[in-house]
Design an enzyme around this catalytic site. Structure first.
Site, PDB file in Angstrom:
ATOM      1  N   ILE A 145     -16.816  47.508 124.243  1.00 23.12           N
ATOM      2  CA  ILE A 145     -15.546  47.841 123.583  1.00 23.12           C
ATOM      3  C   ILE A 145     -15.460  49.342 123.299  1.00 23.12           C
ATOM      4  O   ILE A 145     -14.399  49.861 122.965  1.00 23.12           O
ATOM      5  CB  ILE A 145     -15.353  47.016 122.297  1.00 23.12           C
ATOM      6  N   GLN A 148     -23.459  52.463 124.417  1.00 20.55           N
ATOM      7  CA  GLN A 148     -22.192  51.748 124.430  1.00 20.55           C
ATOM      8  C   GLN A 148     -22.289  50.539 123.508  1.00 20.55           C
ATOM      9  O   GLN A 148     -23.381  50.043 123.209  1.00 20.55           O
ATOM     10  CB  GLN A 148     -21.798  51.337 125.838  1.00 20.55           C
ATOM     11  N   LYS A 202     -24.988  48.072 119.527  1.00 19.20           N
ATOM     12  CA  LYS A 202     -25.035  49.348 120.256  1.00 19.20           C
ATOM     13  C   LYS A 202     -26.303  49.394 121.101  1.00 19.20           C
ATOM     14  O   LYS A 202     -27.404  49.166 120.590  1.00 19.20           O
ATOM     15  CB  LYS A 202     -24.981  50.530 119.300  1.00 19.20           C
ATOM     16  N   ASP A 240     -21.717  64.381 111.628  1.00 15.91           N
ATOM     17  CA  ASP A 240     -20.962  64.178 112.869  1.00 15.91           C
ATOM     18  C   ASP A 240     -19.717  63.320 112.612  1.00 15.91           C
ATOM     19  O   ASP A 240     -19.544  62.267 113.217  1.00 15.91           O
ATOM     20  CB  ASP A 240     -21.871  63.501 113.905  1.00 15.91           C
TER      21      ASP A 240
END
Length: 707
Positions: free
Chosen positions: A218, A225, A241, A375
């Site tokens: 997704i 990913q 993940k 981040d």
């Protein structure tokens, strides 16, 4: 990448029970995927259904106590840490030993990077010479080209593109939109490889862990990913993940190259005084930490403990039994990226409200606890339908040293006061300068920049203005910018970039000032107490307008508590080192008492019936008091400010009569009684002098006003 319909989308994993030997063989190859026409229909949110194994009869559910839940969670985390024991840790020596013996491969990579980026730079130059650089269509084409180049160059350069995607002040809109695709829309790697990685890392067949899983990712980011799945044990929706194959080698080679460039910069580029190699090492260390998903899970847990106590912040839970160095399973959170303004407003939410939540949380991260998300690009921050801000991806975290946290707040105070000598001295505490460096030459440079920048108001400055101005100073003098500071700049500039999507006039400092005001008014830290005194006193006079402004701003912070702003000040005032402050406060207390007394008398006289005024003033048309108009104005202004400040305290959401209890407690101390007698004596002398002045009608000497 939500899965669409089709029968082929339903895939089963018909894995019968295997003995341990077979399982060990299976870890070296992926389970076979095949279309299952007889498989169960897809669930509403997941397309892959995993064939269930025969399971023993269900036992009655156990009700676990919180203590047992916590103990089992710690045990699961310990098992995850064991699985990640062999995770690679960044080491410059390791890079040198691995890639120093591969000069040919390194040269090929350097040629690839230079040729691709150099060719792109040449096309931009040609566009400019042809007058095509302002064309939106041409910019869009070049933005797509840059995104493609960065994607092909790999994860290291993808992260550079992610940073640029949040800077509308640096990149045109077309570039922002295209580079934002680098946040979670990167090319994927084969699902078979991902599923094999999950089984290999966790040591179990896929269908024994998850009852369903999306047939394709997704989201795909720089390092891995994400799949949407459902845990077989609990039915909980989760995000899984999975790390990209061979990513450590690709990133390691790039950082080996970048370190080489850093050495050249340190040796030959005099204009850059910062240690480029140290900055690269810091960034590389953070990226390699991101490659250890167990470390990321621990980061998420620490972040949640510190910041998720606020009702507006959401942090997902980690499922340790399904986590290893290359696989991370966390709670699934529904939400919309912060740069998708239309989708957010479609849910009845406002982007700027969410950005403000992010800024307040970031200030707590940077300046309160010192542990911050380094981040925060739009792919890592989601707006939930309930209006909460959900933080994701805790791979890149950093810490602000304790001394630097208070020094940053003090630096803002000194900037407001235009105290450039104090600003220059702050750089010692911030670790920008070595103690032996003389700061006197830096003061004029700070003055030249900030005198112009502060001509409007501090709240109208944007963060980039300050960064650029300080950057100009940093280049001229022997500053060494610490690595943590570079990550702070990245974090705040990303947030400001997100805000500029919704409002081009948004100012981070304006949104941050309530937090600074609250910290100054309530924090007992000696450095901040001194900064508050510097802000409120000037040339021996109290600046009531500054206190009023701090209270107005501080009340906008939901954590502001009025009584917290009183007790630390009183303790400082009555402490052994407070004599200088006591002298100033006694003088100011006398002035305030006089202003309130005479102001009240003047108001009473003005409110009296006209026929009584001549009797009260003894026929003097100027009134009963021998006070000049200037002095009368000053008294009424001071009285008005003091009453407004008291009104601000009383109207605070956190105001309660009990807030006076700490004052009463402090005033019971012996030092307070001595101080009180000094105030009473000063007030008595002042009022007696005023009374004598009125009786003798001595023309007063105007008292300079305070602001």
């Amino acid at each position: 990448m939500a899965a669409s319909t089709s029968a082929a989308a339903a895939v089963s994993f018909p894995l019968p029970y295997r003995p341990h030997r077979a399982l060990r063989r299976q870890r070296h190859r992926p389970s076979l995927l095949r279309a299952a026409s007889t498989a169960a229909p897809p669930s509403p949110d997941l397309s892959i259904q995993l064939s269930p194994r025969p399971s023993p009869p269900a036992s009655p559910p156990l009700v676990l106590s919180p203590a047992r839940d916590r103990a089992e969670d710690l045990q699961a985390e310990s098992r995850a840490m064991t699985r990640a024991a062999a995770a690679t840790v960044y080491s410059p020596e390791l890079l040198a030993s691995r890639y120093g013996s591969q000069p040919f491969q390194v040269a090929l990579r350097a040629a690839e990077v230079l040729s691709k980026l150099g060719a792109f730079g040449l096309t931009l130059l040609l566009d400019q010479q042809r007058g095509e650089s302002e064309s939106s269509a041409k910019r869009r084409a070049r933005a797509v080209e840059l995104r493609t180049i960065l994607t092909k160059l790999g994860p290291t350069f993808v992260k550079i593109g992610q940073g640029l995607s949040t800077r509308p002040d640096l990149c045109p809109t077309e570039y922002l939109e295209e580079l934002s695709e680098l946040q979670d829309s990167l090319p994927t790697f084969p699902d078979e490889d991902a599923f094999a990685c999950i089984e290999r890392e966790l040591g179990l067949p896929l269908d024994s862990m998850y009852s369903a899983m999306s047939p394709s990712p997704i989201a795909a980011a720089s390092l891995g990913q994400v799949y949407k799945a459902r845990l077989k044990s609990s039915g909980q929706l989760v995000a899984v993940k999975v790390q990209r194959p061979s990513i450590e080698d690709a990133i390691g080679r790039d950082f080996y190259l970048l370190r080489g460039i850093g050495f050249l910069i340190n040796k030959y580029v005099d204009i850059i005084t910062t240690d480029a190699v140290a900055l690269i090492d810091e960034f590389a260390c953070r990226v390699f930490q991101e490659l250890n998903y167990v470390q990321e899970g621990q980061n998420a847990r620490r972040f949640k403990k510190l910041y998720a106590d606020k009702q507006d912040i959401l942090v997902p839970d980690i499922f340790w039994d399904y986590t290893s160095a290359k696989v991370l399973t966390m709670e699934w959170i529904e939400g919309v990226k912060l740069n998708q303004q239309a989708a957010i407003e479609g849910q009845g939410l406002k982007v700027l409200d969410l950005v403000n939540i992010g800024i307040q949380c970031s200030l707590r991260q940077l300046l309160e606890y010192g542990y911050f998300h380094a981040d925060p690009h739009p792919g890592n921050i989601l707006a939930t339908p309930e209006g909460k801000l959900a933080f994701l991806d805790f791979g890149m975290m950093s810490e602000t040293p304790e001394d630097a946290r208070v020094a940053i707040i003090g630096h803002v105070v000194h900037m407001v006061n235009r105290d450039y000598e104090a600003m220059a001295r702050d750089y010692y505490a911030l670790d920008f300068l070595k103690p032996e460096v003389d700061v006197s030459p830096i003061v004029p440079a700070l003055k030249n920049f900030f005198d112009d920048a502060l001509d409007s108001t501090v709240s109208e400055l944007n963060f980039k203005t300050i960064v650029d101005g300080l950057g100009a100073v940093l280049y001229q003098y022997p500053f060494n910018v610490p690595a943590y500071y570079a990550l702070i700049l990245r974090s705040l500039t990303v947030l400001e970039g997100l805000a500029l999507y919704a409002d081009p006039n948004f100012k981070v400092l304006a949104a941050s000032y309530p937090y600074f005001a609250k910290r100054l008014l309530t924090d007992p830290n000696p450095y901040l107490r001194d900064a508050l005194i510097e802000l409120l006193f000037k040339d021996g006079r109290f600046r009531w307008n500054r206190l009023e402004n701090l209270l107005v701003q501080g009340r906008q912070d939901r954590e502001f508590v009025a009584k917290d702003a009183l007790q630390p000040v009183l303790k400082l005032l009555l402490g052994p080192d407070g004599e200088g402050l006591r002298v100033l406060v006694v003088k100011e207390a006398v002035r305030v008492t006089e202003a309130i007394t005479f102001g009240t008398l003047i108001d009473s006289y003005n409110a009296a019936p006209e026929f009584l005024k001549p009797l009260i003033s003894n026929g003097n048309p100027a009134g009963p008091f021998k006070i000049s108009d200037v002095e009368r104005e000053q008294m009424m202004e001071l009285r008005g400010r003091v009453l407004r400040i008291w009104g601000l305290l009383r109207s605070s959401d956190s105001f309660d009569p009990s807030l006076l209890q700490p004052i009463v407690q402090v005033l019971q101390e012996p030092e307070a009684r001595v101080f009180g007698s000094r105030v009473a004596g000063g007030v008595t002398q002042r009022l007696a002098a005023r009374l004598l002045q009125q009786l003798l009608r001595i023309p007063p000497t105007p008292v300079p006003g305070s602001s």
